[in-house]
Enzyme design. Structure first.
Site, PDB file in Angstrom:
ATOM      1  N   ARG A  58       0.849  -1.181   0.000  1.00 25.36           N
ATOM      2  CA  ARG A  58       0.000   0.000   0.000  1.00 25.36           C
ATOM      3  C   ARG A  58       0.887   1.235   0.000  1.00 25.36           C
ATOM      4  O   ARG A  58       2.087   1.150   0.164  1.00 25.36           O
ATOM      5  CB  ARG A  58      -0.990   0.008   1.174  1.00 25.36           C
ATOM      6  CG  ARG A  58      -0.614  -0.708   2.392  1.00 25.36           C
ATOM      7  CD  ARG A  58       0.024   0.072   3.538  1.00 25.36           C
ATOM      8  NE  ARG A  58      -0.031   1.501   3.493  1.00 25.36           N
ATOM      9  CZ  ARG A  58       1.046   2.258   3.644  1.00 25.36           C
ATOM     10  NH1 ARG A  58       2.250   1.718   3.780  1.00 25.36           N
ATOM     11  NH2 ARG A  58       0.939   3.557   3.648  1.00 25.36           N
ATOM     12  N   ALA A  60       0.641   5.026  -2.415  1.00 25.46           N
ATOM     13  CA  ALA A  60       0.483   5.264  -3.847  1.00 25.46           C
ATOM     14  C   ALA A  60       1.735   4.942  -4.669  1.00 25.46           C
ATOM     15  O   ALA A  60       1.653   4.235  -5.678  1.00 25.46           O
ATOM     16  CB  ALA A  60       0.038   6.710  -4.082  1.00 25.46           C
ATOM     17  N   ARG A 101      -6.935  -0.652  -7.188  1.00 23.75           N
ATOM     18  CA  ARG A 101      -7.104   0.486  -6.255  1.00 23.75           C
ATOM     19  C   ARG A 101      -7.388   1.723  -7.110  1.00 23.75           C
ATOM     20  O   ARG A 101      -6.471   2.279  -7.712  1.00 23.75           O
ATOM     21  CB  ARG A 101      -5.846   0.728  -5.414  1.00 23.75           C
ATOM     22  CG  ARG A 101      -5.486  -0.325  -4.397  1.00 23.75           C
ATOM     23  CD  ARG A 101      -6.482  -0.502  -3.266  1.00 23.75           C
ATOM     24  NE  ARG A 101      -6.721   0.669  -2.448  1.00 23.75           N
ATOM     25  CZ  ARG A 101      -5.985   1.035  -1.407  1.00 23.75           C
ATOM     26  NH1 ARG A 101      -4.907   0.339  -1.074  1.00 23.75           N
ATOM     27  NH2 ARG A 101      -6.312   2.091  -0.689  1.00 23.75           N
ATOM     28  N   GLN A 204      -2.472   2.283  10.005  1.00 20.40           N
ATOM     29  CA  GLN A 204      -1.163   2.384   9.354  1.00 20.40           C
ATOM     30  C   GLN A 204      -0.178   3.212  10.169  1.00 20.40           C
ATOM     31  O   GLN A 204       1.025   2.944  10.145  1.00 20.40           O
ATOM     32  CB  GLN A 204      -1.316   2.994   7.951  1.00 20.40           C
ATOM     33  CG  GLN A 204      -2.037   2.114   6.957  1.00 20.40           C
ATOM     34  CD  GLN A 204      -3.510   2.467   6.842  1.00 20.40           C
ATOM     35  OE1 GLN A 204      -4.131   2.893   7.823  1.00 20.40           O
ATOM     36  NE2 GLN A 204      -4.081   2.303   5.666  1.00 20.40           N
ATOM     37  N   ASP A 245      -2.395  10.622  -2.455  1.00 18.22           N
ATOM     38  CA  ASP A 245      -2.700   9.615  -3.462  1.00 18.22           C
ATOM     39  C   ASP A 245      -3.072  10.246  -4.795  1.00 18.22           C
ATOM     40  O   ASP A 245      -2.960   9.592  -5.833  1.00 18.22           O
ATOM     41  CB  ASP A 245      -3.830   8.710  -2.974  1.00 18.22           C
ATOM     42  CG  ASP A 245      -3.342   7.720  -1.932  1.00 18.22           C
ATOM     43  OD1 ASP A 245      -3.126   6.558  -2.291  1.00 18.22           O
ATOM     44  OD2 ASP A 245      -3.135   8.120  -0.775  1.00 18.22           O
ATOM     45  N   ASN A 255      -6.032  12.046   0.041  1.00 20.59           N
ATOM     46  CA  ASN A 255      -5.114  11.279   0.880  1.00 20.59           C
ATOM     47  C   ASN A 255      -5.946  10.453   1.858  1.00 20.59           C
ATOM     48  O   ASN A 255      -7.173  10.471   1.843  1.00 20.59           O
ATOM     49  CB  ASN A 255      -4.150  12.218   1.615  1.00 20.59           C
ATOM     50  CG  ASN A 255      -2.991  11.474   2.249  1.00 20.59           C
ATOM     51  OD1 ASN A 255      -2.337  10.656   1.593  1.00 20.59           O
ATOM     52  ND2 ASN A 255      -2.726  11.718   3.513  1.00 20.59           N
ATOM     53  N   LYS A 256      -5.276   9.708   2.695  1.00 17.04           N
ATOM     54  CA  LYS A 256      -5.941   8.809   3.635  1.00 17.04           C
ATOM     55  C   LYS A 256      -7.029   9.534   4.426  1.00 17.04           C
ATOM     56  O   LYS A 256      -6.857  10.677   4.832  1.00 17.04           O
ATOM     57  CB  LYS A 256      -4.903   8.209   4.591  1.00 17.04           C
ATOM     58  CG  LYS A 256      -5.444   7.166   5.544  1.00 17.04           C
ATOM     59  CD  LYS A 256      -6.087   5.992   4.793  1.00 17.04           C
ATOM     60  CE  LYS A 256      -5.117   5.339   3.827  1.00 17.04           C
ATOM     61  NZ  LYS A 256      -5.759   4.318   2.993  1.00 17.04           N
TER      62      LYS A 256
END
Length: 354
Positions: A58, A60, A101, A204, A245, A255-256
């Site tokens: 994981r 990007a 993804r 994460q 990302d 992003n996350k």
């Protein structure tokens, strides 16, 4: 002036999540860290696509690199006179990789680069394809080291920083994007304190980021995601540093999940907000964040922690994996091409064209 050569990479850059063995792709299984260090071996492109979707690999940039090697694996049994004819046979495999993804633009970017390589290649197309995948990985590592130096140069000595998710060696070819800036800032004695949010639901930050920093001898303090605003209020943090990302033509950044709320809190508390990502993450064809497809994952990921259910049966859950931070909340976007301060459509075009 800060340069990448100022950093002791023997200390700060030794984790590698992706290893090409010549006939298979080894991926460090990030679902099992930090307690189990184990590799998943992929022998074909479908196994690579499955590993990307399952979050075995994981981040990007790492997703793009893995996908490039997936194309190399897909090409193994293809017989064609040149790359263009090979591409016709490989296209279904490339499409399956691309679907693994959807939010990370690096995935589509890497696959587009492999397509261009094939279209230009002659009878030696297999060798050219493997060399292209290797180049993608090597260029990412070099870019990360350069970005680390550029981003660290924005940070005043004695600063505290907060990061989110994992943007280090585990998410890239090595060194990291946002975590690369933190590594460089620590090496240059600019950063005094590092805080990492746990990053629910996959943790994460808790599982990966603080583990990475521990491997480098960097002390990091873990916080609950919900503690970030209070932390900023105490004055302990001068910069929030995150990865991306996808970065749009106006600076809007996917992003996350949880990044957007950090940017809002940072602006309220006078904390600077930095996005660090390679130029392959910049998508000048996407005008703004409203056009980004946000991946939704299984709601069941929210029902427990570490395999233990913590939620009663019959409860609904909403589980978007990413959010979009408006460009006006970002103080700096750092890529290997340079630093864009206070991103706007105009200075994004000046830096990246389009």
């Amino acid at each position: 002036m800060n340069t990448a050569s100022d950093i002791d990479y023997a200390r700060y850059d030794h984790i590698r999540p992706i290893l090409w063995t010549g006939d298979a792709l080894q991926l460090l299984d990030q679902r099992k860290l930090p307690f189990v260090v184990e590799h998943v071996v992929c022998h074909d492109s479908d196994e690579v696509a499955a590993a990307i979707h399952a979050l075995t690999v994981r981040g990007a940039p790492a997703i793009g690199i893995a996908a490039a090697w997936g194309v190399v694996l897909a090409a193994r049994d293809v017989q064609a006179a040149d790359g263009a004819h090979a591409l016709q046979q490989l296209e279904p495999a490339l499409q399956r990789l691309n679907a693994s993804r959807p939010t990370a633009v690096n995935l589509a970017w890497a696959l587009a680069r492999m397509r261009r390589c094939l279209n230009a290649a002659g009878a030696d197309w297999k060798a050219k394809l493997e060399a292209e995948a290797q180049a993608i990985a090597e260029e990412d590592l070099a870019a990360n080291r350069h970005m680390g130096a550029l981003g660290a140069g924005l940070i005043e000595a004695g600063s505290g920083v907060l990061t989110h998710c994992n943007t280090g060696s585990l998410a890239t070819a090595g060194f990291g994007t946002a975590l690369g800036v933190i590594r460089a800032g620590m090496a240059q004695h600019r950063i005094a304190r590092v805080f990492a949010g746990e990053t629910r639901p996959w943790l994460q930050g808790a599982r990966l980021t603080v583990w990475e920093l521990q491997q480098d001898g960097i002390d990091a303090t873990l916080i609950a995601d919900s503690a970030a605003s209070h932390l900023m209020k105490t004055g302990a943090v001068q910069w929030v540093i995150v990865g991306a990302d996808r970065i749009c033509a106006n600076g809007d950044t996917a992003n996350k999940i949880g990044t957007y709320q950090l940017a809002i809190a940072a602006r309220h508390h006078g904390v600077k907000f930095m996005v660090v990502a390679p130029s392959s993450t910049v998508d000048m064809e996407t005008v703004d964040g409203s056009q980004i497809e946000i991946e939704q994952r299984d709601p069941g990921e929210l029902y427990g922690v570490g395999g233990t259910r913590t939620v009663a049966e019959g409860i609904a859950a909403w589980n978007p994996v990413f959010d979009v931070t408006p460009g006006e909340l970002i103080d700096a976007i750092v890529t290997e091409r340079g630093v864009i301060l206070n991103p706007t459509p105009e200075n994004m075009r000046a830096a990246f064209g389009g």
